[in-house]
Design a protein around this motif. Sequence first.
Motif, short mmCIF file in Angstrom:
data_model
loop_
_atom_site.label_atom_id
_atom_site.label_comp_id
_atom_site.label_asym_id
_atom_site.label_seq_id
_atom_site.Cartn_x
_atom_site.Cartn_y
_atom_site.Cartn_z
N ILE A 1 -45.37 57.88 42.58
CA ILE A 1 -46.43 58.76 43.04
C ILE A 1 -47.76 58.06 42.80
O ILE A 1 -48.02 57.59 41.68
N ARG A 2 -48.59 57.98 43.81
CA ARG A 2 -49.88 57.31 43.65
C ARG A 2 -50.82 58.18 42.83
O ARG A 2 -51.11 59.32 43.19
N SER A 3 -51.29 57.67 41.71
CA SER A 3 -52.23 58.42 40.88
C SER A 3 -53.65 58.14 41.32
O SER A 3 -54.00 57.01 41.67
N VAL A 4 -54.46 59.19 41.31
CA VAL A 4 -55.87 59.07 41.67
C VAL A 4 -56.68 59.76 40.58
O VAL A 4 -56.49 60.96 40.33
N VAL A 5 -57.55 59.02 39.91
CA VAL A 5 -58.32 59.57 38.79
C VAL A 5 -59.68 60.05 39.30
O VAL A 5 -60.45 59.26 39.86
N VAL A 6 -59.94 61.33 39.13
CA VAL A 6 -61.19 61.94 39.60
C VAL A 6 -61.61 63.04 38.63
O VAL A 6 -60.79 63.53 37.85
N PRO A 7 -62.86 63.49 38.68
CA PRO A 7 -63.24 64.67 37.90
C PRO A 7 -62.50 65.91 38.44
O PRO A 7 -62.55 66.18 39.65
N LEU A 8 -61.82 66.65 37.59
CA LEU A 8 -61.01 67.79 38.03
C LEU A 8 -61.65 69.15 37.79
O LEU A 8 -61.23 70.13 38.40
N TRP A 9 -62.64 69.22 36.92
CA TRP A 9 -63.19 70.53 36.58
C TRP A 9 -63.89 71.15 37.78
O TRP A 9 -64.79 70.56 38.37
N MET A 10 -63.49 72.37 38.14
CA MET A 10 -64.14 73.12 39.21
C MET A 10 -65.10 74.12 38.57
O MET A 10 -64.78 75.29 38.37
N LYS A 11 -66.29 73.63 38.24
CA LYS A 11 -67.28 74.45 37.53
C LYS A 11 -68.10 75.32 38.46
O LYS A 11 -68.63 76.35 38.06
N ASP A 12 -68.23 74.88 39.71
CA ASP A 12 -69.03 75.61 40.69
C ASP A 12 -68.57 75.20 42.08
O ASP A 12 -67.61 74.42 42.23
N ALA A 13 -69.27 75.71 43.10
CA ALA A 13 -68.87 75.41 44.47
C ALA A 13 -68.95 73.92 44.78
O ALA A 13 -68.08 73.36 45.46
N ALA A 14 -69.98 73.27 44.26
CA ALA A 14 -70.15 71.84 44.54
C ALA A 14 -69.03 71.00 43.95
O ALA A 14 -68.49 70.10 44.61
N SER A 15 -68.66 71.28 42.70
CA SER A 15 -67.59 70.50 42.06
C SER A 15 -66.23 70.81 42.68
O SER A 15 -65.37 69.94 42.78
N SER A 16 -66.03 72.05 43.12
CA SER A 16 -64.78 72.39 43.80
C SER A 16 -64.67 71.66 45.13
O SER A 16 -63.60 71.14 45.48
N ALA A 17 -65.78 71.59 45.86
CA ALA A 17 -65.78 70.87 47.14
C ALA A 17 -65.57 69.38 46.92
O ALA A 17 -64.88 68.71 47.70
N ALA A 18 -66.16 68.84 45.85
CA ALA A 18 -66.00 67.42 45.55
C ALA A 18 -64.54 67.10 45.22
O ALA A 18 -64.00 66.06 45.64
N LEU A 19 -63.89 67.98 44.48
CA LEU A 19 -62.48 67.78 44.17
C LEU A 19 -61.64 67.85 45.43
O LEU A 19 -60.73 67.03 45.64
N ALA A 20 -61.93 68.81 46.28
CA ALA A 20 -61.19 68.93 47.53
C ALA A 20 -61.39 67.70 48.40
O ALA A 20 -60.43 67.21 49.02
N GLU A 21 -62.61 67.18 48.47
CA GLU A 21 -62.87 65.97 49.23
C GLU A 21 -62.07 64.80 48.65
O GLU A 21 -61.53 63.99 49.41
N ALA A 22 -62.00 64.71 47.35
CA ALA A 22 -61.19 63.64 46.73
C ALA A 22 -59.73 63.77 47.12
O ALA A 22 -59.06 62.76 47.36
N ALA A 23 -59.23 65.00 47.19
CA ALA A 23 -57.84 65.21 47.60
C ALA A 23 -57.64 64.81 49.06
O ALA A 23 -56.64 64.16 49.41
N LEU A 24 -58.59 65.19 49.91
CA LEU A 24 -58.49 64.84 51.33
C LEU A 24 -58.59 63.33 51.54
O LEU A 24 -58.02 62.79 52.50
N SER A 25 -59.28 62.66 50.64
CA SER A 25 -59.51 61.22 50.77
C SER A 25 -58.48 60.39 49.99
O SER A 25 -58.57 59.15 50.02
#
Length: 327
Positions: free
Chosen positions: A299-323
Amino acid sequence: MTAPARVVVLAGGVGGSKFVLGVRDALRARGLADTTAALTVVVNTGDDLWLSGVRLQPDVDSITYALAGVNNSEQGWGRAGDTERVNEEIQQWGAGWPWFTLGDLDLGTHLARTGWLREGLTPTQVLERMSARWQLGARLLPMTDAEVDTIVELNDASRMHFQEWWTRHRARLAPARFENPGIDESAPAPGVEAAIAEADIVLLAPSNPVVSIGPILAVPGMSEALRQTSAAVVGVSPIIGGRVVRGMADVCLGAIGVQTSAAAVAAHYGSRADGGVLDAWLIGEEDSAESAAIDDAGIRSVVVPLWMKDAASSAALAEAALSAVSI
């Protein structure tokens, strides 16, 4: 960045709600003004129940309310600004559960749902009607149209509904196993398998692996659909720094013999190359030392910030998943 034409998210619970909001925002940031046709959310219905004569769908409602912008974000469930007059009256009659609060607005949802079900509509059709009230920016599908509750069997062989174990006892009673009566005879809800087959990417939200994502994957045909799709399947770890983000998922994981670690949960889902469901797995920076073990498991591991503290960080995490993979 271009927006993928078709994204499917498997989700449940508060973490799932936050992540789905992030995916919608990430798609909009990519230039997709109307995300309704692009985003399909397959929602866990494994912790549904009948209470005081009405059918409750906690995860369905949490995700619906979140997308509609009417959820109680501080509480994590229910409607913002709700009152509890009817719930108090129900309890005066000795009905319902005194430790399970139903808000008045929330009860309106349950009553509407129950009426439609008694008229003969399926849960899929009911959710379609519910979704039409608000501009959600997503198509919501239940994991199945069958009634599948979650029963917790304790070490003393006693049994109770998951909601009682989770809400009343706060997972303090040691579970021996979790069961979903009727799931072996269930099938994916109409549209679910087609959505997965036609997707450009499938995302597993950072929801509880045992009682939120677990029941979805346990529906006959669901895991096979994930293994057969040409889309990449990317999961987001619900474990950060060796700890659960919210709730008592660590207790649930222990009951099925899985350690509370990002690598262990990835191994639990498994690599698609070895009969599992994952191509890639997002882990937190706090768990970067586990990357090698995840990669070794195929499984390919991808290290990113995971904390969804607000709308911006949640969107950033989702973008990381899409990318995380090429789409």
